[in-house]
Motif scaffolding. Sequence first.
Motif, PDB file in Angstrom:
ATOM      1  N   ALA A  76     -49.753  21.333 -19.224  1.00 23.81           N
ATOM      2  CA  ALA A  76     -49.433  20.223 -18.324  1.00 23.81           C
ATOM      3  C   ALA A  76     -47.962  20.255 -17.901  1.00 23.81           C
ATOM      4  O   ALA A  76     -47.630  19.963 -16.750  1.00 23.81           O
ATOM      5  N   ARG A  77     -47.089  20.613 -18.826  1.00 21.66           N
ATOM      6  CA  ARG A  77     -45.662  20.729 -18.447  1.00 21.66           C
ATOM      7  C   ARG A  77     -45.494  21.824 -17.397  1.00 21.66           C
ATOM      8  O   ARG A  77     -44.696  21.703 -16.468  1.00 21.66           O
ATOM      9  N   PHE A  78     -46.244  22.908 -17.555  1.00 21.21           N
ATOM     10  CA  PHE A  78     -46.167  24.006 -16.593  1.00 21.21           C
ATOM     11  C   PHE A  78     -46.689  23.547 -15.223  1.00 21.21           C
ATOM     12  O   PHE A  78     -46.075  23.799 -14.187  1.00 21.21           O
ATOM     13  N   ALA A  79     -47.831  22.857 -15.210  1.00 19.38           N
ATOM     14  CA  ALA A  79     -48.469  22.467 -13.944  1.00 19.38           C
ATOM     15  C   ALA A  79     -47.765  21.273 -13.297  1.00 19.38           C
ATOM     16  O   ALA A  79     -47.825  21.100 -12.083  1.00 19.38           O
ATOM     17  N   GLY A  80     -47.109  20.459 -14.100  1.00 17.27           N
ATOM     18  CA  GLY A  80     -46.478  19.242 -13.586  1.00 17.27           C
ATOM     19  C   GLY A  80     -47.494  18.125 -13.444  1.00 17.27           C
ATOM     20  O   GLY A  80     -48.702  18.370 -13.433  1.00 17.27           O
ATOM     21  N   THR A  81     -47.021  16.877 -13.284  1.00 15.60           N
ATOM     22  CA  THR A  81     -47.939  15.739 -13.168  1.00 15.60           C
ATOM     23  C   THR A  81     -47.898  15.174 -11.751  1.00 15.60           C
ATOM     24  O   THR A  81     -46.921  15.364 -11.018  1.00 15.60           O
ATOM     25  N   GLY A  82     -48.996  14.500 -11.382  1.00 16.37           N
ATOM     26  CA  GLY A  82     -49.023  13.767 -10.110  1.00 16.37           C
ATOM     27  C   GLY A  82     -49.193  14.611  -8.864  1.00 16.37           C
ATOM     28  O   GLY A  82     -49.091  14.101  -7.751  1.00 16.37           O
ATOM     29  N   GLY A  83     -49.485  15.886  -8.989  1.00 12.99           N
ATOM     30  CA  GLY A  83     -49.643  16.744  -7.819  1.00 12.99           C
ATOM     31  C   GLY A  83     -51.083  16.819  -7.334  1.00 12.99           C
ATOM     32  O   GLY A  83     -51.934  16.038  -7.753  1.00 12.99           O
ATOM     33  N   VAL A  84     -51.331  17.741  -6.406  1.00 13.03           N
ATOM     34  CA  VAL A  84     -52.687  18.007  -5.939  1.00 13.03           C
ATOM     35  C   VAL A  84     -53.278  19.091  -6.837  1.00 13.03           C
ATOM     36  O   VAL A  84     -52.727  20.186  -6.932  1.00 13.03           O
ATOM     37  N   LEU A  85     -54.375  18.752  -7.509  1.00 19.27           N
ATOM     38  CA  LEU A  85     -55.033  19.747  -8.359  1.00 19.27           C
ATOM     39  C   LEU A  85     -56.303  20.211  -7.668  1.00 19.27           C
ATOM     40  O   LEU A  85     -57.219  19.433  -7.407  1.00 19.27           O
ATOM     41  N   ALA A 102     -54.247  15.288 -18.804  1.00 19.41           N
ATOM     42  CA  ALA A 102     -52.857  15.646 -19.124  1.00 19.41           C
ATOM     43  C   ALA A 102     -51.955  15.686 -17.901  1.00 19.41           C
ATOM     44  O   ALA A 102     -50.750  15.470 -18.018  1.00 19.41           O
ATOM     45  N   THR A 103     -52.505  15.963 -16.706  1.00 22.46           N
ATOM     46  CA  THR A 103     -51.634  16.132 -15.525  1.00 22.46           C
ATOM     47  C   THR A 103     -51.704  14.967 -14.545  1.00 22.46           C
ATOM     48  O   THR A 103     -50.881  14.887 -13.634  1.00 22.46           O
ATOM     49  N   ARG A 104     -52.719  14.096 -14.702  1.00 21.88           N
ATOM     50  CA  ARG A 104     -52.833  12.918 -13.832  1.00 21.88           C
ATOM     51  C   ARG A 104     -52.565  13.240 -12.357  1.00 21.88           C
ATOM     52  O   ARG A 104     -51.596  12.725 -11.753  1.00 21.88           O
ATOM     53  N   PRO A 105     -53.387  14.075 -11.731  1.00 23.58           N
ATOM     54  CA  PRO A 105     -53.127  14.474 -10.341  1.00 23.58           C
ATOM     55  C   PRO A 105     -53.292  13.308  -9.357  1.00 23.58           C
ATOM     56  O   PRO A 105     -54.025  12.355  -9.635  1.00 23.58           O
ATOM     57  N   SER A 106     -52.614  13.385  -8.209  1.00 21.79           N
ATOM     58  CA  SER A 106     -52.795  12.382  -7.153  1.00 21.79           C
ATOM     59  C   SER A 106     -54.136  12.606  -6.455  1.00 21.79           C
ATOM     60  O   SER A 106     -54.781  11.651  -6.029  1.00 21.79           O
ATOM     61  N   VAL A 107     -54.538  13.846  -6.328  1.00 18.59           N
ATOM     62  CA  VAL A 107     -55.838  14.199  -5.748  1.00 18.59           C
ATOM     63  C   VAL A 107     -56.430  15.339  -6.555  1.00 18.59           C
ATOM     64  O   VAL A 107     -55.713  16.277  -6.920  1.00 18.59           O
ATOM     65  N   TYR A 108     -57.728  15.259  -6.819  1.00 15.25           N
ATOM     66  CA  TYR A 108     -58.426  16.371  -7.459  1.00 15.25           C
ATOM     67  C   TYR A 108     -59.434  16.923  -6.459  1.00 15.25           C
ATOM     68  O   TYR A 108     -60.258  16.193  -5.927  1.00 15.25           O
TER      69      TYR A 108
END
Length: 321
Positions: A76-85, A102-108
């Motif tokens: 999750a640290r690598f991918a970052g949080t709140g992004g588009v997954l 773990a990443t809580r994306p804005s859009v999945y």
Amino acid sequence: MGREHLSRGNSGIDARRAAFRQDVIAGLSPPQKALPPKHFYDAAGSRLFERICRLPEYYLTRAELALTRAHVGAIARFAGTGGVLMEYGSGESLKTRLLIRATRPSVYMPVDISEDALRLAVAKLGRAFPGLRIAPVAGDFSRPLDLPAFRGRDRRVVYFPGSTIGNLSPQEAQAFLRMTRGQVGPRGAMLVGVDLKKDAGLLHAAYNDARGVTAAFNLNLLARINRELGADFDLRRFAHYAFYNAPLGRIEMHLVSLVPQSVNVGDHRFGFAAGESIHTEDSYKYSVAEFQALAAQAGWRPGKVWTDSKGLFALHGLIAD
Ligand code: AVJ
């Protein structure tokens, strides 16, 4: 379909049936008959694949889940949080939920060829993550896709788990990685699950399970052709055959004709000699260094790699910059 309508990345139902027929006719015509593995996954095939994932010999699913659990914080640290997954695959799996939590994306955004699988995944994930915006895309990712426009500045991360990339030849895998590199743009990232090279005996067992589930999965392709295209394959006259082709670093699956025979698919007739095969799947295996070299050739910078404790499976974190 849930909160967002289903985007069709390539085509509708009739067009896909026609494309299936075309793939089958084209695949059975050359001297070495071959069918694309994406057609394994009708409803029956998807159920058989789920059984494969629970087999004692099929280590891939458990190893990838174990490494995801063990390293989810670092991933999750690598991918970052709140992004588009964006996930290539329907997102039904447990590891997808771990990643979303773990990443809580804005859009999945799950991309899958099966609308049924997408519908199921959207319903399940919608219940598990009530606030999550889900934008499913029905499409065949072995061809270029029209994707819905992404929201502006959010970081884009592509998740491609399960060693599905192993179905592509190294050349095709490189082209696919180049495409995803273009999709995420600068500052993007990718997480790819890749099965590792290992003892040939372990690989052989994983694709020749004692219960015959992999054999049933392979033969279901012929049953599907019978059901959907009105063909007359006699499943008792074909046998599952899988082996590790070491020089090419891949498991090959075939369906071998047990007798001389001919088969009708609509107006087309195909002859089989005894022992002649239909090549149905390749499953490439990569060492960490081999896969990193491939990714680098596609414009990605190899970042992190996580493996399970037994060293069976790898998750590669790739960076676009
Ligand atoms: C879903 C492509 C990763 O290659 O191991 C399992 C499919 N085929 N058993 C794999 C498969 C036979 C699987 N992938």
